[in-house]
Motif scaffolding. Sequence first.
Motif, PDB file in Angstrom:
ATOM      1  N   THR A   1       0.811  -1.223   0.000  1.00 44.98           N
ATOM      2  CA  THR A   1       0.000   0.000   0.000  1.00 44.98           C
ATOM      3  C   THR A   1       0.846   1.275   0.000  1.00 44.98           C
ATOM      4  O   THR A   1       0.432   2.303  -0.534  1.00 44.98           O
ATOM      5  CB  THR A   1      -0.959   0.014   1.203  1.00 44.98           C
ATOM      6  OG1 THR A   1      -0.224  -0.237   2.406  1.00 44.98           O
ATOM      7  CG2 THR A   1      -2.027  -1.055   1.037  1.00 44.98           C
ATOM      8  N   ALA A   2       2.049   1.214   0.581  1.00 43.72           N
ATOM      9  CA  ALA A   2       2.914   2.401   0.606  1.00 43.72           C
ATOM     10  C   ALA A   2       3.456   2.745  -0.776  1.00 43.72           C
ATOM     11  O   ALA A   2       4.032   3.819  -0.968  1.00 43.72           O
ATOM     12  CB  ALA A   2       4.066   2.200   1.584  1.00 43.72           C
ATOM     13  N   SER A   3       3.262   1.854  -1.754  1.00 42.58           N
ATOM     14  CA  SER A   3       3.732   2.135  -3.117  1.00 42.58           C
ATOM     15  C   SER A   3       2.739   2.989  -3.905  1.00 42.58           C
ATOM     16  O   SER A   3       2.945   3.265  -5.081  1.00 42.58           O
ATOM     17  CB  SER A   3       3.999   0.830  -3.877  1.00 42.58           C
ATOM     18  OG  SER A   3       2.798   0.178  -4.246  1.00 42.58           O
ATOM     19  N   LEU A   4       1.671   3.429  -3.227  1.00 44.45           N
ATOM     20  CA  LEU A   4       0.695   4.326  -3.852  1.00 44.45           C
ATOM     21  C   LEU A   4       1.398   5.531  -4.457  1.00 44.45           C
ATOM     22  O   LEU A   4       2.274   6.124  -3.837  1.00 44.45           O
ATOM     23  CB  LEU A   4      -0.320   4.769  -2.797  1.00 44.45           C
ATOM     24  CG  LEU A   4      -1.344   5.822  -3.206  1.00 44.45           C
ATOM     25  CD1 LEU A   4      -2.674   5.532  -2.535  1.00 44.45           C
ATOM     26  CD2 LEU A   4      -0.860   7.227  -2.822  1.00 44.45           C
ATOM     27  N   ASP A   5       1.007   5.892  -5.662  1.00 43.57           N
ATOM     28  CA  ASP A   5       1.675   6.975  -6.385  1.00 43.57           C
ATOM     29  C   ASP A   5       0.638   7.757  -7.188  1.00 43.57           C
ATOM     30  O   ASP A   5       0.102   7.271  -8.173  1.00 43.57           O
ATOM     31  CB  ASP A   5       2.734   6.373  -7.316  1.00 43.57           C
ATOM     32  CG  ASP A   5       3.522   7.416  -8.096  1.00 43.57           C
ATOM     33  OD1 ASP A   5       3.215   8.618  -7.982  1.00 43.57           O
ATOM     34  OD2 ASP A   5       4.437   7.013  -8.840  1.00 43.57           O
ATOM     35  N   SER A   6       0.339   8.989  -6.739  1.00 45.20           N
ATOM     36  CA  SER A   6      -0.591   9.847  -7.473  1.00 45.20           C
ATOM     37  C   SER A   6       0.137  11.023  -8.122  1.00 45.20           C
ATOM     38  O   SER A   6      -0.486  12.021  -8.506  1.00 45.20           O
ATOM     39  CB  SER A   6      -1.702  10.366  -6.546  1.00 45.20           C
ATOM     40  OG  SER A   6      -1.185  11.323  -5.630  1.00 45.20           O
TER      41      SER A   6
ATOM     42  N   LEU B   1      -5.206   5.136   3.918  1.00 43.05           N
ATOM     43  CA  LEU B   1      -4.777   3.740   3.821  1.00 43.05           C
ATOM     44  C   LEU B   1      -4.037   3.221   5.052  1.00 43.05           C
ATOM     45  O   LEU B   1      -3.852   2.014   5.194  1.00 43.05           O
ATOM     46  CB  LEU B   1      -3.896   3.546   2.583  1.00 43.05           C
ATOM     47  CG  LEU B   1      -4.580   3.799   1.238  1.00 43.05           C
ATOM     48  CD1 LEU B   1      -3.636   3.443   0.106  1.00 43.05           C
ATOM     49  CD2 LEU B   1      -5.870   2.994   1.120  1.00 43.05           C
ATOM     50  N   ASN B   2      -3.565   4.126   5.893  1.00 41.56           N
ATOM     51  CA  ASN B   2      -2.925   3.718   7.148  1.00 41.56           C
ATOM     52  C   ASN B   2      -1.829   2.675   6.884  1.00 41.56           C
ATOM     53  O   ASN B   2      -1.806   1.595   7.486  1.00 41.56           O
ATOM     54  CB  ASN B   2      -3.996   3.161   8.091  1.00 41.56           C
ATOM     55  CG  ASN B   2      -3.558   3.135   9.537  1.00 41.56           C
ATOM     56  OD1 ASN B   2      -2.497   3.661   9.888  1.00 41.56           O
ATOM     57  ND2 ASN B   2      -4.351   2.507  10.374  1.00 41.56           N
ATOM     58  N   THR B   3      -0.925   3.022   5.991  1.00 39.96           N
ATOM     59  CA  THR B   3       0.063   2.039   5.508  1.00 39.96           C
ATOM     60  C   THR B   3       1.063   1.602   6.589  1.00 39.96           C
ATOM     61  O   THR B   3       1.619   0.509   6.493  1.00 39.96           O
ATOM     62  CB  THR B   3       0.840   2.586   4.302  1.00 39.96           C
ATOM     63  OG1 THR B   3       1.586   3.740   4.693  1.00 39.96           O
ATOM     64  CG2 THR B   3      -0.101   2.947   3.163  1.00 39.96           C
TER      65      THR B   3
END
Length: 196
Positions: free
Chosen positions: A82-87, A102-104
């Motif tokens: 989830t920490a790989s989220l990229d916007s 997301l509380n990664t």
Amino acid sequence: MKKTLLSTALLTSVLSSAVLMSAGASATDYVIDTQGAHASIDFKVSHLGYSFVVGRFNEFEGDFSFDGKKLADGHVNVTIKTASLDSNHAERDKHLRSADFLNTATFPQASFKSTTIVDKGEGNFLLNGDFTLNGVTKPLTIQAKTIGEGQDPWGGYRAGFSGSAEFALKDYDIKMDLGPASSHVQLAIVVEGIRQ
């Protein structure tokens, strides 16, 4: 003599069972080709009803089992970091990784594990499964379509699919409320697997 007959009978029984199991298991195993970047998990959320925030998860892995003639025999397993989220916006990504969304730090992984596949004909199918996000597991249905399968130039064999799904943030205990226009997330998924 009795020992030899017993050993032969046991061997025959084991071999027969293996043949029957092999005949019944027609779906083939694949690993999702994330190394070659031939798969993606993208998301889109309305921003207050005025535009959209779009992004992707850069790190995930998974596998699937597939038989084009009997889709219902397949299964899919995917794990997402989830920490790989990229916007494409560092400050926003920091907020999206926080406990507001997301509380990664507490839940570093999301996952999807299929439960059933419903063949809708002409390569279309419903992929039903359990989606876990922010420590909450709920049923999720992905509307999917077979893109194709066949040999690749490197001596391997590949199969690919695309799919889409939508879920409500509140269903996964995400408390941040930006209004009704921003209450749902749309997912767009592309998967290419290499046969094992």
